[in-house]
Design a protein around this motif. Structure first.
Motif: not given
Length: 153
Positions: A81-82, A84-86, A88-89, A110, A114, A117
């Motif tokens: 969960y985190m 890919p989000l990390f 991307a940011f 991004a 992701a 990630g």
């Protein structure tokens, strides 16, 4: 330990393919909640879980209880969960603040980060199936309730 009883769906050599029986999310709403709507919308495709059982002789339809050490579940959930989000940011902020690129290029970077990630999370997730342990192989002739002592008789 997280335990689940699965049914043998197919056998190919030393690989046994197991299927879990679908369980309703809840019974309080009589199928009117979001979980039931999505289940009806996307169908009831059963996913098969492959596991290596070289020394055991099992038959199709037989029940097997598997266990997963729950200490690693949170770490693997972070990867899925985190991560890919990390990624991307970080890519978005890097392209915006350091490289001063336009917004469409920030979005593309991004998205690509992701994807990296997701790829890394998939690689980490593949190590999870090696931590699954076979707890019990039930005989095919008896019902599970008779074996586990759950029968009320």
């Amino acid at each position: 330990m997280i335990e689940q009883t699965l049914t043998v769906a197919a056998i190919k050599g030393a690989t046994v393919y197991l299927e879990a029986e679908p369980k309703p999310a809840c019974e309080g709403c009589n199928g009117k909640c979001g979980s039931q709507v999505f289940a009806k919308l996307f169908g009831t495709h059963k996913k098969q879980f492959p596991i290596e059982l070289p020394e055991s002789s099992v038959a199709v339809g037989q029940k097997i209880k598997l266990a997963l050490d729950d200490s690693n579940v949170v770490r693997h959930a972070f990867y899925v969960y985190m991560l890919p989000l990390f990624f991307a940011f970080i890519a978005m902020f890097f392209t915006a603040l350091v490289l001063n690129l336009s917004e469409p290029l920030q979005i593309v970077s991004a998205f690509l980060s992701a994807s990296v990630g997701f790829f890394l999370a998939k690689m980490k997730g593949d190590s999870l199936k090696h931590q699954v342990k076979v707890i019990k192989i039930y005989p095919i002739s008896l019902a599970i309730t008779q074996i586990d002592g759950d029968c009320t008789k």
